[in-house]
Each structure stands twice: as structure tokens, then as C-alpha cells.
Design an enzyme around this catalytic site. Structure first.
Site, PDB file in Angstrom:
ATOM      1  N   ASP B  81     -29.516 -28.373 -30.933  1.00 12.31           N
ATOM      2  CA  ASP B  81     -29.870 -29.205 -32.081  1.00 12.31           C
ATOM      3  C   ASP B  81     -31.316 -28.866 -32.432  1.00 12.31           C
ATOM      4  O   ASP B  81     -32.237 -29.476 -31.906  1.00 12.31           O
ATOM      5  CB  ASP B  81     -29.712 -30.690 -31.729  1.00 12.31           C
ATOM      6  N   TRP B 106     -32.942 -30.627 -22.293  1.00 14.42           N
ATOM      7  CA  TRP B 106     -31.558 -31.090 -22.312  1.00 14.42           C
ATOM      8  C   TRP B 106     -30.693 -29.963 -21.761  1.00 14.42           C
ATOM      9  O   TRP B 106     -30.883 -28.803 -22.101  1.00 14.42           O
ATOM     10  CB  TRP B 106     -31.135 -31.416 -23.751  1.00 14.42           C
ATOM     11  N   ASP B 125     -37.171 -26.803 -25.578  1.00  9.90           N
ATOM     12  CA  ASP B 125     -37.888 -26.732 -26.846  1.00  9.90           C
ATOM     13  C   ASP B 125     -39.168 -25.925 -26.659  1.00  9.90           C
ATOM     14  O   ASP B 125     -39.761 -25.914 -25.578  1.00  9.90           O
ATOM     15  CB  ASP B 125     -38.261 -28.137 -27.328  1.00  9.90           C
ATOM     16  N   ASN B 153     -28.722 -35.169 -27.080  1.00  8.63           N
ATOM     17  CA  ASN B 153     -29.704 -34.094 -27.302  1.00  8.63           C
ATOM     18  C   ASN B 153     -30.580 -34.367 -28.511  1.00  8.63           C
ATOM     19  O   ASN B 153     -31.198 -33.462 -29.046  1.00  8.63           O
ATOM     20  CB  ASN B 153     -28.990 -32.745 -27.453  1.00  8.63           C
ATOM     21  N   ASP B 154     -30.641 -35.623 -28.947  1.00  8.55           N
ATOM     22  CA  ASP B 154     -31.379 -35.942 -30.164  1.00  8.55           C
ATOM     23  C   ASP B 154     -32.869 -36.172 -29.939  1.00  8.55           C
ATOM     24  O   ASP B 154     -33.559 -36.626 -30.838  1.00  8.55           O
ATOM     25  CB  ASP B 154     -30.776 -37.191 -30.827  1.00  8.55           C
TER      26      ASP B 154
END
Lengths: 137, 180
Positions: B81, B106, B125, B153-154
Site C-alpha cells: 500500500d 508490515w 517504508d 497495512n494502513d
């Protein structure tokens, strides 16, 4: 087939029959990767100030009754989608592989013990952890 | 009278054999056979045999998107995401220059159709520069709603790191191990 393999197959079949997500029965090492590693990092050291390390607390907590309750009722453990048996197996694996202290003489966690202590999830996590650290100094 | 010695019978045998070959064959025939052999050897690779292993990821001349790290459909991106680091100066496994990989991340599993196996994938990230803005990909396989936080995963994993609210740039998808 080994006893462990037979047990894993039986668990997978049971999960399939129940239609649960645990049909994907993984080894404890992979469950650690999927359920814990994202925050606690591959070696369990966490991130200072943000995610606590398990390396020097896991075995110390496992020697106390309250510590054992803590380990299975912290939110990440209690609210994971692991079965009680998988969670017990995972914590036993972590004590053997991620702890700086030897786990000798510590009774392994069982599914029945996890069932007893997993609910309700712990709310006062930081305060409970600090108290347990004081008790095990 | 020819002298008789112990090897005369061998000379006779070799001579007879050589004369027999000379009668049955010709120099043109030899050249023809050699030519056929050379042409045959050159034609064998053109036969319609399967060459899947030669060019992995190619199907019908077009690159299979499930094997192309710059595509959202890349197999490792099944639960991503964010912006693909492969489009932002990095790769599916490494952060672009000037950014730093988040420690907290994640983790999910993806199925690789090329070998039929499932793998544990870590979606780290990359932080430290403004949003990349290229190749947004939001597939979310096995992602849970944010009220099931441990498998959602937000989150922006750059926020709250050591570097105090560094901006999010893009996401990687590293293979951790086979999921067994």
C-alpha cells in the site's frame, strides 16, 4: 512422519474443517515473522523508545506467574489470529531463539495455559511491564 | 616372389579395406555429408521447443507483469500500500538514495506463480524525502481493517521513527523467507 509433523498435519486438518484462517499453519519461526517481527524486528530487539526489546525480558517474565500472564495477554499476542496452541508454540520458540538469557528450567507454555490467560487482553501494558522488570531485578 | 614376413597379412588387410572404401565413396559424397551435418546442427535450435527457462517472465513476447518489479502486479506487491520504490530511484528491495528504511514495518505473505511457493514479504517504508508520487499501488491482500490493527497495512511506518516524523517516500517489498 514425525510426531511433530503428525501434530502439525492434524492441526491443519482441524483448522480446515473449522474453516479458520489457521488453515495456513506455519512453523513458529514464520509465525514470529508474520505476527511479531514487523515491530520487534528479526532479532527481537525492537526499536528503542518505541518498541520494547524481548531479548532480556522474555525468560525473566516466564519465571513469574504474572509474567506468564503478561506474555500471552499483551495486545500483540492476545489479539493475534494465532490459535492458543500456536501462540504457546511461538512463545516457546522465542524463548529458545531470541532470548539473551537461557530458558533452562522454565516450563514450556501450553495451549491450556494460553487459553486461561489470553483473555482479557492487557490494557496497562507499559505499567505492567515496568512492574515486572522491577520484580525480576 | 614377394618376401613373406609376419606383418604381410596386416598390409594386405588395410590395403583391401582402403580400396573398398575408395570404390564405395567419393570426395563429393563426403563433402555433401559434412554439409548436411553442418546445416542440421544450425537448424536444430530453430525447432519449436519450449524455452520458458531462457526468458523468465516473458509470455507471448510481453513481459509478465507478475515478474516485473516495476509493476503493481509484481507478485511481491500482493499486500503493498504505497508508492513502488522501483519507480522512485530504488528497487523492490532497496530504498532510493537520500532515504532511510523504516525499522518498524508490515509483514505479509505472497504467492510467487513462477515457483508455486509462498514467501514472507516485509514491506519496509523508505523515509526522509517527500512523497515519491509515482507508481501508487494498493493491493492489500490479507490486509485487515484498521480496527484489527496488527494485520492492517494502513499505517505510515515513517511517522514517529527516531528521526521524528520524517516524511514517507515509497515502499519496498523484501523477501524474508519461504512461508512454511
Amino acid at each position: 512422519m514425525s510426531a511433530v509433523g503428525a501434530a502439525r498435519l492434524a492441526a491443519a486438518l482441524a483448522a480446515l474443517l473449522l474453516g479458520s484462517d489457521t488453515a495456513l499453519a506455519y512453523q513458529p519461526q514464520v509465525n514470529y515473522m508474520l505476527q511479531c517481527m514487523g515491530c520487534h524486528r528479526p532479532d527481537g530487539s525492537g526499536e528503542p523508545g518505541r518498541v520494547p526489546s524481548v531479548r532480556r525480558t522474555l525468560v525473566r517474565f516466564a519465571r513469574l506467574a504474572e509474567g506468564r500472564r503478561y506474555l500471552v495477554s499483551v495486545p500483540g499476542a492476545a489479539q493475534s489470529r494465532l490459535t492458543d496452541a500456536e501462540l504457546a508454540e511461538l512463545i516457546n520458540w522465542m524463548m529458545d531463539h531470541l532470548s539473551d538469557l537461557p530458558a533452562t528450567g522454565i516450563a514450556p507454555f501450553t495451549a491450556a495455559e494460553v487459553t486461561r490467560n489470553r483473555r482479557p487482553p492487557l490494557i496497562e501494558v507499559s505499567a505492567t511491564r515496568a512492574r515486572l522488570i522491577d520484580q525480576t531485578r | 616372389m614377394r618376401p613373406v614376413d609376419a606383418t604381410a597379412w596386416l598390409d594386405f588387410l588395410v590395403e583391401g579395406s582402403a580400396r573398398g572404401i575408395a570404390r564405395r565413396t567419393s570426395r563429393r559424397g563426403l563433402l555433401g555429408s559434412l554439409g548436411a551435418l553442418l546445416v542440421g546442427a544450425a537448424v536444430v535450435p530453430l525447432l519449436p521447443v519450449a524455452r520458458g527457462a531462457e526468458a523468465p517472465g516473458k509470455q507471448g513476447g510481453a513481459l509478465d507483469k507478475s515478474q516485473d518489479p516495476t509493476q503493481c502486479e509484481y507478485w511481491r506487491h500482493c499486500a503493498i500500500d504505497g508508492y513502488l520504490c522501483g519507480c522512485c530511484g530504488g528497487s523492490a528491495s532497496s530504498c532510493p538514495p537520500g532515504t532511510e528504511q523504516s525499522a518498524v514495518t508490515w509483514v505479509g505473505t505472497c504467492h510467487n506463480p513462477a515457483d508455486g511457493m509462498d514467501y514472507v514479504i516485509s514491506y519496509n517504508d523508505c523515509c526522509g524525502k517527500g512523497t515519491c508520487g509515482r507508481c501508487l499501488c494498493n493491493r492489500n491482500e490479507r490486509d485487515t481493517p484498521i480496527y484489527v490493527p496488527f494485520e492492517s497495512n494502513d499505517y505510515d511506518w515513517c511517522t514517529g521513527s527516531d528521526k521524528a516524523n520524517v516524511p514517507y517516500h515509497c515502499s519496498t517489498a523484501r523477501i524474508v523467507a519461504p512461508a512454511r
